[in-house]
Design an enzyme around this catalytic site. Structure first.
Site, PDB file in Angstrom:
ATOM      1  N   ASP A  75      45.254  47.452  35.305  1.00 44.80           N
ATOM      2  CA  ASP A  75      46.581  47.537  35.935  1.00 44.80           C
ATOM      3  C   ASP A  75      47.388  48.715  35.367  1.00 44.80           C
ATOM      4  OD1 ASP A  75      47.308  45.889  38.038  1.00 44.80           O
ATOM      5  OD2 ASP A  75      47.618  44.135  36.771  1.00 44.80           O
ATOM      6  N   GLN A 125      47.708  38.307  37.353  1.00 38.89           N
ATOM      7  CA  GLN A 125      48.636  38.470  38.478  1.00 38.89           C
ATOM      8  C   GLN A 125      50.059  38.117  38.054  1.00 38.89           C
ATOM      9  OE1 GLN A 125      47.893  39.709  41.601  1.00 38.89           O
ATOM     10  NE2 GLN A 125      50.080  39.609  41.964  1.00 38.89           N
ATOM     11  N   LYS A 140      42.696  41.391  46.752  1.00 38.05           N
ATOM     12  CA  LYS A 140      41.933  42.028  45.675  1.00 38.05           C
ATOM     13  C   LYS A 140      40.472  41.567  45.698  1.00 38.05           C
ATOM     14  CE  LYS A 140      46.079  42.775  42.992  1.00 38.05           C
ATOM     15  NZ  LYS A 140      47.081  42.226  42.082  1.00 38.05           N
TER      16      LYS A 140
END
Length: 281
Positions: A119, A96, A52
């Site tokens: 997300d 995460q 990322k």
């Protein structure tokens, strides 16, 4: 022989488009910034976070990394998220997953401001998708739609079957295919005669987390097969939920693992960050 849908190439295309967009935003004085929080040092999570960061650097998005120890308390993590919610310069917040067992993932997701939920996991984002309103869409299903569209695979009017009903892939995938006028069936562990259902599919999306579960017997001749799985085979080699060797000769198009859906998830995360920054113009 099936066309191999090249996720690496398509994700690169998207990142190149976003790079231009970020440069144009920069000329207007708008910066794009993603905050990434990792708790503990799970090896797979560390790889994902690294990827990322690389994608951010390529596209021109500033990334803030918060690498917290395993023993970080839930309240400490929630306080960090609340702090980032208030920072105008931060466009996206990504925590995460998975988190250590002592932290409630649901509570953390709900604490992220919906306008920074790149997300697409916040209940408000999911609700907006379900009623066709604007909001961030979970990156993997959004990436699959891009894979299909950019490979000139029509969804409108097609019989679409999804194997798996997770909140991150299966459910949002169903809603996105519906949005594109597909006729959608979602299968799961309680579906009787799974093969009979999957063999109806023009487009088959597999997200079950079981290595090579779907073989040629599950697939109709000429179907498009999208493999979301990231598993290890008996030799420890990376593979998908689809038995590629047996399904490829039967399918008209198929995603490989690795190099199919995986790269698209990160490309769509970058897309969501840019969209978030554009909301502030």
């Amino acid at each position: 022989m099936a066309m191999r849908i090249d996720g690496k190439r398509i994700s690169q295309q998207i990142k190149d488009e976003l790079k231009e967009e970020v440069a144009a935003l920069g000329e207007q004085g708008v910066k794009v910034c993603l905050a990434v929080i990792q708790v503990g040092n799970d090896p797979a999570s560390t790889v994902y976070v690294g990827n990322k960061k690389k994608a951010c650097a390529y596209v021109g998005i500033e990334s803030l990394a918060y690498e917290l120890p395993e023993e970080t308390t839930e309240e400490e993590l929630l306080n960090l998220v609340r702090e980032l919610n208030k920072k105008d310069e931060v466009n996206g917040i990504l925590v995460q997953l998975p988190l250590p067992d002592h932290i409630d993932e649901d509570k953390v997701i709900r604490t992220i401001a919906p306008e920074k939920d790149v997300d697409g996991f916040h209940p408000q984002s999911v609700g907006a998708l379900s009623i066709g309103q604007k909001g961030f869409v979970s990156c993997t299903p959004a990436g699959i739609i891009q894979l299909l569209k950019r490979s000139d695979i029509a969804i409108d009017g097609k019989e679409c079957v999804i194997v798996g009903r997770s909140n991150i892939v299966g459910k949002p995938m169903a809603l996105l295919l519906l949005r594109e006028n597909g006729t959608v069936t979602v299968c799961h562990s309680h579906t009787p005669d799974l093969k009979a259902v999957t063999r109806r599919a023009d487009i088959l999306v597999v997200a079950v987390g079981k290595a090579k579960m779907i073989d040629a017997d599950y697939v109709r001749e000429g179907a498009v097969v999208i493999d979301v799985g990231m598993d290890r085979d008996e030799n420890g080699k990376l593979c998908g939920d689809v038995d590629f060797a047996s399904v490829e000769p039967k399918a008209s198009a198929i995603t490989p693992v690795p190099g199919g859906v995986g790269p698209m998830t990160i490309a769509m995360l970058m897309h969501n960050c840019v969209e978030s920054a554009k909301q502030n113009i």
